[in-house]
Design an enzyme around this catalytic site. Structure first.
Site, PDB file in Angstrom:
ATOM      1  N   GLY A   4      47.999  51.624  12.977  1.00  0.00           N
ATOM      2  CA  GLY A   4      48.898  50.811  12.155  1.00  0.00           C
ATOM      3  C   GLY A   4      49.290  51.444  10.844  1.00  0.00           C
ATOM      4  CE  LYS A  25      44.023  56.704  15.942  1.00  0.00           C
ATOM      5  NZ  LYS A  25      45.096  56.287  15.098  1.00  0.00           N
ATOM      6  CD  GLU A  57      48.063  64.524  14.886  1.00  0.00           C
ATOM      7  OE1 GLU A  57      47.105  64.506  15.678  1.00  0.00           O
ATOM      8  OE2 GLU A  57      49.031  63.774  15.016  1.00  0.00           O
ATOM      9  CE  LYS A  58      53.710  72.731  12.790  1.00  0.00           C
ATOM     10  NZ  LYS A  58      53.926  73.410  11.498  1.00  0.00           N
ATOM     11  NE  ARG A  96      46.235  47.700  18.929  1.00  0.00           N
ATOM     12  CZ  ARG A  96      47.486  48.025  18.649  1.00  0.00           C
ATOM     13  NH1 ARG A  96      48.476  47.370  19.220  1.00  0.00           N
ATOM     14  NH2 ARG A  96      47.776  49.004  17.824  1.00  0.00           N
ATOM     15  CE  LYS A 148      48.384  60.549  13.129  1.00  0.00           C
ATOM     16  NZ  LYS A 148      48.621  60.759  14.563  1.00  0.00           N
ATOM     17  CB  VAL A 191      53.541  44.379  17.513  1.00  0.00           C
ATOM     18  CG1 VAL A 191      54.614  43.485  16.905  1.00  0.00           C
ATOM     19  CG2 VAL A 191      52.278  44.356  16.657  1.00  0.00           C
ATOM     20  CD  GLU A 242      47.446  55.753  17.444  1.00  0.00           C
ATOM     21  OE1 GLU A 242      47.235  56.512  16.481  1.00  0.00           O
ATOM     22  OE2 GLU A 242      47.407  54.514  17.377  1.00  0.00           O
ATOM     23  CG  HIS A 295      56.451  56.185  18.087  1.00  0.00           C
ATOM     24  ND1 HIS A 295      55.240  56.260  17.445  1.00  0.00           N
ATOM     25  CD2 HIS A 295      56.286  55.309  19.102  1.00  0.00           C
ATOM     26  CE1 HIS A 295      54.377  55.458  18.058  1.00  0.00           C
ATOM     27  NE2 HIS A 295      54.993  54.865  19.060  1.00  0.00           N
TER      28      HIS A 295
END
Lengths: 501, 174
Positions: free
Chosen positions: A166, A118, A202-203, A293, A160, A296, A289, A210
């Site tokens: 996930g 990341k 991160e902040k 792939r 993180k 879902v 990020e 989202h």
């Protein structure tokens, strides 16, 4: 026409079935793999061939690269589709597939590597001109360094996992006193989930949405298929996804799409991928990020763009051009997905296990059920809790909300507790129905998560139970059973109790 | 037959006379049949037909306890006749509300960490045991201030739902 090739589906559950369906529609044969507890699973029965790959724990089966490669070889598969989760974002897997002379349904290992780390992903994106959230610009090695970084970017901060995804290995930290504990917890979770304990900071941006952009890239073109809003999350796990987003205008869609395409081009992306962004109330957005792939929640994009993303993945992996027409694309109508999971609202949404004894899936116009459970399936603790995805499409959001309410009322799962009741409450909630949501929505609205009985049903429930008890008593022989004995004993106790007064 | 139906601490009086059912004084027409080959019951109430999952409570310990699960939400219902209800009142049995001084596993899982030691005082909300299930770590917290009397599990142990993890003695410093 005879199938021209075989695809090994290196996954289980609903996504394995989704890929098998896409293979069959593309005229390809599908090879399933299964762990010892998945022998009777639907994905195994729907595939053209199936290979046993080991024990129930994923570490002994779905995560063992050598066994998957061997399964592809022994079954004559030329392509491997990783699905999501498990090995889907492990560059070593893509490398191993290539080394075995097989095709990988996904981006080049170099792109997985660039986006899988990341901190490196942030650097790539920043260089491509995509805005990123301020943070530690690399893993933090000890609590003292973390404290310094946190002071610089300002609390609240987010810890993180470098190799994360996930929601695993993630913690929000409100102040310095919580930092050390959060570092330890996140590192330990990350070690277990990804075999890598490094974490970064991160902040933490308050109350953002989202919003993510779907990317599709072949040899010639890299395009975006608009946004999905996934703000309704619990512990960083998405619960509801919709396309489009109430917060995204055509101009913002174009800007976010352009940023996502630039990021994908920067890492030489191929196939389907997703750039996740935080969208602040003022319309500014920050790269979170890139998921290298299928997601879902790819389904809601499929519904509003009329594109089969998994079939496009297969086409691109076979060297064919994507079938999406060139020229401007726009979402048509509205689509919403609910993840039906075996999480029990009456038990703080903790996982519930059991055997599925009855299943009625919703149907009718505009309703799609992407699930792989069937009656007799054991829901175990070995894999994630997703039972199926309930997706609706309608001409507008209002109609989609109504259609989801109707579909949720049709669903019946017996044998394992599910979050169906939570969704029924959520889709009645005024704020949610207005689209007034952000990623902390459910943190504020714990009341929606708790198992609450619909008061209007109480009389009907009482009638049902009284009738059931009445029938049971009538059908029971009038001899003294366990109940009678217990009742007599209680009478005796009561009599003694009275006598001793 | 007259029954007392308890749902969520509310008691309703339900009298069943054939398909005539009286609920707290209101009469409805209702009929219950099995849906063959399923764990569902077909309830017809004032002309409306419903298919609801409905079974005796698995740990009901005999009569009276039912689990009704309409629309994905599970209801624990107790149905008592007058005699059984009277016994309840006299013996006080069935009132199982007193706080249990143990931390039980709310789900099956793997013990990742135990964050307390015997003799340690804990405050409400303090992390006690971390349990992993479905690849997520779940921190189980103390519901009230207490002193840890005994720790019954070790990291790495697999526990079943309802298994006692930690025992408390009452109050801090007790």
């Amino acid at each position: 026409m005879r199938p021209v090739g075989r695809v090994l589906v290196a996954n289980r559950g609903e996504i394995a079935l989704r890929i098998i369906r896409a293979c069959h529609e593309e005229g390809l044969e599908a090879v399933a793999v299964y762990s010892s507890v998945d022998r009777g699973a639907q994905h195994v029965a729907q595939a053209d061939a199936a290979v046993a790959i080991g024990g129930a724990p994923a570490a002994e089966s779905y995560l063992v690269i050598d066994r998957l490669i061997a399964a592809a070889r022994s079954s004559g598969a030329e392509l491997i589709h990783p699905g999501y989760g498990f090995l889907a974002e492990r560059a070593e897997f893509a490398d191993a597939v290539a080394a075995a002379g097989l095709g990988y349904v996904g981006p080049p290992a170099s792109a997985i590597r660039a986006m899988g780390n990341k901190t490196e992903a942030r650097r790539w994106m920043a260089e491509a001109g995509v805005p990123v959230v301020p943070g530690s610009d690399g893993p933090v090695h000890d609590p003292a360094e973390a404290q310094r970084v946190a002071q610089r970017i300002g609390y609240p901060v987010m810890v993180k996992a470098v190799a994360g995804g996930g929601g695993k290995g993630m913690r929000v930290v409100a102040g310095p006193e919580e930092l050390a504990g959060a570092l330890q917890a996140a590192a330990s979770e990350a070690e277990k989930a990804f075999g890598d304990s490094s974490v970064y900071l991160e902040k933490f941006i308050e109350r953002p949405r989202h919003v993510e952009i779907q990317i599709l890239a072949d040899e010639h073109r890299t395009i975006h298929l608009g946004e999905r809003e996934c703000s309704v999350q619990r512990r960083h796990q998405k619960l509801v996804e919709e396309a489009p987003s109430v917060a995204v205008s055509p101009e913002l869609r174009a800007a976010m799409g352009k940023a996502a395409v630039a990021g994908a081009l920067a890492v030489g992306y191929r196939g389907a991928g997703t750039c996740e962004f935080l969208l602040a109330a003022d319309g500014s957005f920050y790269f979170l990020e890139m998921n290298t792939r299928i997601q879902v929640e790819h389904t809601v994009t499929e519904m509003v763009y009329g594109v089969d993303l998994v079939r496009e993945q297969l086409r691109i992996a076979r060297g064919q051009p994507m079938s999406v027409p060139s020229g401007p694309l726009a979402p048509h109508g509205w689509s919403i997905e609910c993840r039906i999971t075996s999480e029990d609202p009456s038990n703080e949404m903790l996982p519930s296990t059991g055997t599925v004894r009855y299943l009625r899936t919703p149907g009718g116009p505009g309703v799609r059920w992407d699930g792989a459970i069937q009656v007799g399936d054991e829901i175990t603790l070995y894999y994630d809790s997703l039972l199926g995805k309930l997706i609706v499409w309608a001409p507008d959001r209002e109609a989609a909300l109504g259609r989801m309410r109707r579909a949720l009322d049709e669903l019946i799962v017996v044998g394992v507790a599910t979050n169906q009741g939570f969704y029924r409450r959520l889709f009645q909630d005024e704020a949610f129905c207005r689209g007034d949501i952000d990623i902390q929505f459910l943190d504020r609205r714990q009341d929606l998560l708790a198992g609450v009985h619909d008061e209007s049903l109480i009389v009907t429930v009482a009638v049902a139970a009284a009738l059931a008890e009445d029938q049971a008593r009538r059908s029971r022989a009038p001899t003294v059973g366990a109940d009678g004995w217990r009742a007599r004993k209680a009478w005796l106790q009561a009599a003694r109790h009275e006598a001793l007064r | 037959m007259k029954y007392f139906v308890t749902i969520d601490d509310r008691e309703l009086e339900v009298t069943v006379e054939g398909d005539r059912v009286t609920v707290d004084g209101t009469v409805v027409r209702a009929e219950l049949t099995a849906v063959p080959g399923t764990p569902l019951k077909q309830l017809t109430i004032d002309g409306k037909t419903l298919h609801w999952p409905m079974e005796r409570a698995p740990d009901g310990g005999g009569g009276g306890r039912w689990v009704v699960a309409p629309l994905g939400e599970s209801w624990d219902v107790e149905v008592l006749d007058e005699r059984a209800r009277h016994i309840r009142r006299l013996t006080g049995s069935g009132q199982r509300k007193s706080g249990e001084n143990v931390l039980k596993a709310p789900m099956p899982g793997l013990v990742v960490r135990v964050e307390v030691e015997p003799g340690q005082a804990v405050v409400a909300g303090q992390g006690i045991v971390v349990l992993e299930a479905m690849k997520m770590e779940n921190e189980l917290r103390a519901s009230a201030a207490a002193t840890v009397a005994a720790v019954r599990v070790v990291p790495g142990a697999t526990v079943e739902k309802g298994e006692v993890l930690v025992e408390y003695s009452l109050g801090p410093g007790a």
